[in-house]
Design a protein around this motif. Structure first.
Motif, PDB file in Angstrom:
ATOM      1  N   THR A 140      -1.828 -10.472  -1.680  1.00  0.00           N
ATOM      2  CA  THR A 140      -0.777 -10.282  -2.679  1.00  0.00           C
ATOM      3  C   THR A 140      -0.026 -11.587  -2.944  1.00  0.00           C
ATOM      4  O   THR A 140       0.332 -11.868  -4.090  1.00  0.00           O
ATOM      5  CB  THR A 140       0.205  -9.173  -2.274  1.00  0.00           C
ATOM      6  OG1 THR A 140       0.738  -9.452  -0.978  1.00  0.00           O
ATOM      7  CG2 THR A 140      -0.475  -7.816  -2.289  1.00  0.00           C
ATOM      8  N   GLU A 160       7.877  -5.206  -3.466  1.00  0.00           N
ATOM      9  CA  GLU A 160       7.037  -6.241  -2.842  1.00  0.00           C
ATOM     10  C   GLU A 160       6.672  -7.322  -3.860  1.00  0.00           C
ATOM     11  O   GLU A 160       6.671  -8.503  -3.535  1.00  0.00           O
ATOM     12  CB  GLU A 160       5.771  -5.625  -2.236  1.00  0.00           C
ATOM     13  CG  GLU A 160       6.028  -4.747  -1.025  1.00  0.00           C
ATOM     14  CD  GLU A 160       6.551  -5.524   0.176  1.00  0.00           C
ATOM     15  OE1 GLU A 160       6.285  -6.745   0.288  1.00  0.00           O
ATOM     16  OE2 GLU A 160       7.225  -4.906   1.003  1.00  0.00           O
ATOM     17  N   TRP A 184      -3.594  -7.688   3.281  1.00  0.00           N
ATOM     18  CA  TRP A 184      -2.875  -7.383   2.050  1.00  0.00           C
ATOM     19  C   TRP A 184      -1.772  -8.406   1.766  1.00  0.00           C
ATOM     20  O   TRP A 184      -1.613  -8.839   0.630  1.00  0.00           O
ATOM     21  CB  TRP A 184      -2.296  -5.969   2.136  1.00  0.00           C
ATOM     22  CG  TRP A 184      -1.581  -5.509   0.912  1.00  0.00           C
ATOM     23  CD1 TRP A 184      -2.132  -4.920  -0.188  1.00  0.00           C
ATOM     24  CD2 TRP A 184      -0.180  -5.596   0.650  1.00  0.00           C
ATOM     25  NE1 TRP A 184      -1.155  -4.634  -1.119  1.00  0.00           N
ATOM     26  CE2 TRP A 184       0.053  -5.038  -0.621  1.00  0.00           C
ATOM     27  CE3 TRP A 184       0.902  -6.089   1.371  1.00  0.00           C
ATOM     28  CZ2 TRP A 184       1.327  -4.957  -1.186  1.00  0.00           C
ATOM     29  CZ3 TRP A 184       2.167  -6.011   0.809  1.00  0.00           C
ATOM     30  CH2 TRP A 184       2.364  -5.452  -0.457  1.00  0.00           C
ATOM     31  N   ASP A 185      -1.020  -8.798   2.775  1.00  0.00           N
ATOM     32  CA  ASP A 185       0.078  -9.750   2.575  1.00  0.00           C
ATOM     33  C   ASP A 185      -0.430 -11.067   1.990  1.00  0.00           C
ATOM     34  O   ASP A 185       0.162 -11.613   1.058  1.00  0.00           O
ATOM     35  CB  ASP A 185       0.833 -10.013   3.886  1.00  0.00           C
ATOM     36  CG  ASP A 185       1.690  -8.832   4.286  1.00  0.00           C
ATOM     37  OD1 ASP A 185       2.375  -8.268   3.413  1.00  0.00           O
ATOM     38  OD2 ASP A 185       1.685  -8.471   5.473  1.00  0.00           O
ATOM     39  N   GLU A 190      -0.188   0.728  -3.441  1.00  0.00           N
ATOM     40  CA  GLU A 190      -0.098  -0.048  -2.206  1.00  0.00           C
ATOM     41  C   GLU A 190      -0.773   0.592  -0.994  1.00  0.00           C
ATOM     42  O   GLU A 190      -1.494  -0.109  -0.274  1.00  0.00           O
ATOM     43  CB  GLU A 190       1.370  -0.366  -1.894  1.00  0.00           C
ATOM     44  CG  GLU A 190       1.536  -1.319  -0.749  1.00  0.00           C
ATOM     45  CD  GLU A 190       2.989  -1.657  -0.484  1.00  0.00           C
ATOM     46  OE1 GLU A 190       3.296  -1.921   0.687  1.00  0.00           O
ATOM     47  OE2 GLU A 190       3.813  -1.660  -1.420  1.00  0.00           O
ATOM     48  N   PRO A 191      -0.601   1.888  -0.728  1.00  0.00           N
ATOM     49  CA  PRO A 191      -1.275   2.439   0.462  1.00  0.00           C
ATOM     50  C   PRO A 191      -2.794   2.273   0.424  1.00  0.00           C
ATOM     51  O   PRO A 191      -3.413   1.850   1.394  1.00  0.00           O
ATOM     52  CB  PRO A 191      -0.878   3.915   0.462  1.00  0.00           C
ATOM     53  CG  PRO A 191       0.397   3.959  -0.319  1.00  0.00           C
ATOM     54  CD  PRO A 191       0.267   2.876  -1.367  1.00  0.00           C
ATOM     55  N   PRO A 202      -7.203  -5.423   4.556  1.00  0.00           N
ATOM     56  CA  PRO A 202      -6.382  -5.569   5.763  1.00  0.00           C
ATOM     57  C   PRO A 202      -5.434  -6.775   5.702  1.00  0.00           C
ATOM     58  O   PRO A 202      -4.360  -6.737   6.284  1.00  0.00           O
ATOM     59  CB  PRO A 202      -7.413  -5.737   6.887  1.00  0.00           C
ATOM     60  CG  PRO A 202      -8.661  -5.136   6.363  1.00  0.00           C
ATOM     61  CD  PRO A 202      -8.630  -5.351   4.873  1.00  0.00           C
ATOM     62  N   LEU A 237      -2.968  -3.634  -6.324  1.00  0.00           N
ATOM     63  CA  LEU A 237      -2.351  -4.158  -5.105  1.00  0.00           C
ATOM     64  C   LEU A 237      -0.915  -3.688  -4.922  1.00  0.00           C
ATOM     65  O   LEU A 237      -0.501  -3.351  -3.816  1.00  0.00           O
ATOM     66  CB  LEU A 237      -2.389  -5.683  -5.108  1.00  0.00           C
ATOM     67  CG  LEU A 237      -3.752  -6.317  -4.883  1.00  0.00           C
ATOM     68  CD1 LEU A 237      -3.705  -7.805  -5.207  1.00  0.00           C
ATOM     69  CD2 LEU A 237      -4.230  -6.086  -3.457  1.00  0.00           C
ATOM     70  N   ALA A 264      -4.429   0.080  -1.438  1.00  0.00           N
ATOM     71  CA  ALA A 264      -4.718  -1.358  -1.439  1.00  0.00           C
ATOM     72  C   ALA A 264      -4.656  -1.912  -0.017  1.00  0.00           C
ATOM     73  O   ALA A 264      -5.490  -2.722   0.380  1.00  0.00           O
ATOM     74  CB  ALA A 264      -3.739  -2.093  -2.347  1.00  0.00           C
ATOM     75  N   ARG A 265      -3.666  -1.484   0.748  1.00  0.00           N
ATOM     76  CA  ARG A 265      -3.566  -1.937   2.147  1.00  0.00           C
ATOM     77  C   ARG A 265      -4.752  -1.443   2.972  1.00  0.00           C
ATOM     78  O   ARG A 265      -5.191  -2.127   3.887  1.00  0.00           O
ATOM     79  CB  ARG A 265      -2.257  -1.478   2.776  1.00  0.00           C
ATOM     80  CG  ARG A 265      -1.058  -2.279   2.316  1.00  0.00           C
ATOM     81  CD  ARG A 265       0.204  -1.786   3.041  1.00  0.00           C
ATOM     82  NE  ARG A 265       1.392  -2.475   2.618  1.00  0.00           N
ATOM     83  CZ  ARG A 265       1.867  -3.582   3.188  1.00  0.00           C
ATOM     84  NH1 ARG A 265       1.224  -4.140   4.194  1.00  0.00           N
ATOM     85  NH2 ARG A 265       2.985  -4.131   2.751  1.00  0.00           N
ATOM     86  N   ASP A 266      -5.249  -0.253   2.644  1.00  0.00           N
ATOM     87  CA  ASP A 266      -6.447   0.252   3.337  1.00  0.00           C
ATOM     88  C   ASP A 266      -7.660  -0.607   3.021  1.00  0.00           C
ATOM     89  O   ASP A 266      -8.447  -0.927   3.909  1.00  0.00           O
ATOM     90  CB  ASP A 266      -6.749   1.703   2.942  1.00  0.00           C
ATOM     91  CG  ASP A 266      -5.817   2.706   3.586  1.00  0.00           C
ATOM     92  OD1 ASP A 266      -5.106   2.354   4.556  1.00  0.00           O
ATOM     93  OD2 ASP A 266      -5.786   3.861   3.109  1.00  0.00           O
TER      94      ASP A 266
END
Length: 183
Positions: free
Chosen positions: A60, A93, A56-57, A46-47, A54, A42, A49-51
């Motif tokens: 995490t 982050e 992600w916030d 990060e890129p 959706p 995560l 994981a964000r993919d």
């Protein structure tokens, strides 16, 4: 359990085991070199994981809050201390979320995936402690029968049927916790 994605974690979010569908659903995480750990994926990948996630916030924030619980329960765990140190030194982050001092855990809910093969899918999940004395948990993703989500999981299963038929135990087992290349 071969018809639902299932993954076994420890309290540090190391993946200890997964069935074929669990590996297929979380394929980008399993493709990552080094320690097979959700928190590392995560925050340090990060890129990708964000993919995959959706939301992600939210994921995490939940991950860090759960790691705080684990840190309170096992303050002398050297592996946990190392993990938190690695995340804190390599991810802004993570540091921001750790500083909030949030503590909580998610036992059930739904999680949205943006999967490279089946697209965006939201799956309900249940997280169960494997035994009361253990910090091992199993997460099982449980789409309702007859829904587009259930159809997507069946499609994912069919795409991974050869892996399941040819799976020997060594190939189906995630990398061991001590196979660390992230140091």
């Amino acid at each position: 359990m071969d018809h639902l994605p299932a993954v076994v974690f420890n309290g540090r979010f190391d993946i200890l085991a997964a069935n074929t569908l669990g590996r297929a659903l979380l394929a980008p995480m399993f493709d990552r070199p080094g320690r097979l750990n959700c928190a590392l994926f995560l925050f340090l990948d990060e890129p990708r994981a964000r993919d995959l996630f959706p939301a992600w916030d939210l994921i995490t924030a939940d991950t860090v809050a759960t790691l705080r619980i684990e840190a309170g329960l096992h303050p002398d765990d050297p592996d946990l201390t190392e993990l938190i140190g690695q995340l804190a030194t390599r991810s802004t982050e993570f540091r921001k979320r750790w500083a909030t001092n949030d503590v909580r855990t998610a036992r059930a809910g739904s999680k949205t995936f943006r999967h490279p093969l089946i697209g965006e899918i939201t799956l309900p999940y249940e997280t169960l402690r494997i035994d009361a004395a253990s910090s091992q948990i199993i997460s099982v993703y449980t789409p309702q029968p007859g829904t587009p989500e259930a159809d997507a999981i069946r499609l994912l299963a069919s795409w991974n049927a050869d892996d399941q038929r040819n799976n020997n135990p060594a190939e189906g087992t995630p990398r061991r916790h001590d196979d660390r290349q992230d140091r």
